[in-house]
Design a protein around this motif. Structure first.
Motif, PDB file in Angstrom:
ATOM      1  N   UNK A 128      11.876   1.442  -8.497  1.00 55.38           N
ATOM      2  CA  UNK A 128      11.055   2.427  -9.206  1.00 55.38           C
ATOM      3  C   UNK A 128       9.635   1.944  -9.407  1.00 55.38           C
ATOM      4  N   UNK A 129       9.460   0.642  -9.608  1.00 53.56           N
ATOM      5  CA  UNK A 129       8.106   0.099  -9.738  1.00 53.56           C
ATOM      6  C   UNK A 129       7.285   0.375  -8.497  1.00 53.56           C
ATOM      7  N   UNK A 130       7.914   0.244  -7.338  1.00 50.89           N
ATOM      8  CA  UNK A 130       7.213   0.533  -6.081  1.00 50.89           C
ATOM      9  C   UNK A 130       6.942   2.028  -5.936  1.00 50.89           C
ATOM     10  N   UNK A 131       7.815   2.859  -6.468  1.00 50.77           N
ATOM     11  CA  UNK A 131       7.579   4.299  -6.428  1.00 50.77           C
ATOM     12  C   UNK A 131       6.355   4.655  -7.264  1.00 50.77           C
ATOM     13  N   UNK A 132       6.233   4.053  -8.452  1.00 52.80           N
ATOM     14  CA  UNK A 132       5.052   4.286  -9.292  1.00 52.80           C
ATOM     15  C   UNK A 132       3.796   3.823  -8.568  1.00 52.80           C
ATOM     16  N   UNK A 133       3.876   2.652  -7.985  1.00 52.92           N
ATOM     17  CA  UNK A 133       2.732   2.089  -7.267  1.00 52.92           C
ATOM     18  C   UNK A 133       2.340   2.963  -6.074  1.00 52.92           C
ATOM     19  N   UNK A 134       3.332   3.456  -5.341  1.00 54.93           N
ATOM     20  CA  UNK A 134       3.031   4.275  -4.166  1.00 54.93           C
ATOM     21  C   UNK A 134       2.364   5.595  -4.543  1.00 54.93           C
ATOM     22  N   UNK A 135       2.647   6.100  -5.747  1.00 51.82           N
ATOM     23  CA  UNK A 135       1.981   7.328  -6.195  1.00 51.82           C
ATOM     24  C   UNK A 135       0.485   7.086  -6.402  1.00 51.82           C
ATOM     25  N   UNK A 136       0.126   5.849  -6.720  1.00 57.58           N
ATOM     26  CA  UNK A 136      -1.277   5.512  -6.946  1.00 57.58           C
ATOM     27  C   UNK A 136      -1.984   5.124  -5.652  1.00 57.58           C
TER      28      UNK A 136
END
Length: 182
Positions: A128-136
């Motif tokens: 999920x941390x990577x999902x948040x990062x990928x949104x940015x």
């Protein structure tokens, strides 16, 4: 006495570098399940974002595939952490991307806030941390989607990987997914 201490240290060091006792069948099932799930996710992500922009998101889903297929009974692999972790992280990442102009600050805050939110919502899922990062940092295609990014491709991918995990693991009684509560 010194020999006993030395043997204890040797055992502890060996434990750090222990060779997996997982069977060859289990290793191959994990690898095949991960490959099948990523194929489905790649098709969805490429249709939503295009090849170049989907690479960032697929990385987080690849990490989810490792959890779902290599550790199907792990707490972080269960449906709520997968769905909730990716969903809340996507919302946080999109929000940070929209309202924080500095990319570095937005990226770091998105991951930190996602970790905190996943903890409080009891859906801790490291990818999920990577999902948040990928949104940015996902680029213009992700930015253009805005909050639609949550539904397509993030949730569609998470649901896809869960369904493949259930179907793929079902024939193997020792790998049934999701884990049944005692």
């Amino acid at each position: 006495m010194a020999n006993g201490i030395r043997m204890s240290i040797v055992r502890k060091v060996r434990a750090l570098f222990a060779i997996s006792r997982t069977s060859h069948l289990e290793k191959w099932l994990s690898a095949i399940g991960g490959s099948v799930s990523l194929l489905g996710i790649l098709m969805i992500s490429q249709a939503s974002l295009g090849l170049e922009s989907s690479a960032v998101l697929v990385a987080s889903m690849g990490a989810s595939a490792v959890l779902l297929f290599a550790v199907p009974h792990g707490a972080l692999s269960q449906p709520w952490p997968v769905l909730g972790g990716h969903a809340i992280s996507a919302v946080i990442g999109i929000t940070c991307a929209k309202f924080i102009p500095d990319l570095t600050v937005a990226a770091s805050l998105s991951v930190g806030l996602a970790i905190g939110a996943m903890h409080y919502l009891n859906c801790l899922h490291p990818p999920g941390g990577a999902t948040a990062l990928s949104a940015v940092i996902g680029g213009p295609a992700v930015q253009e989607l805005g909050y639609q990014y949550l539904l397509t491709p993030v949730m569609l991918n998470a649901i896809t990987i869960l369904l493949i995990g259930i179907m793929f693991n079902y024939p193997f009684h020792w790998r049934r997914y999701p884990r049944r509560s005692p």
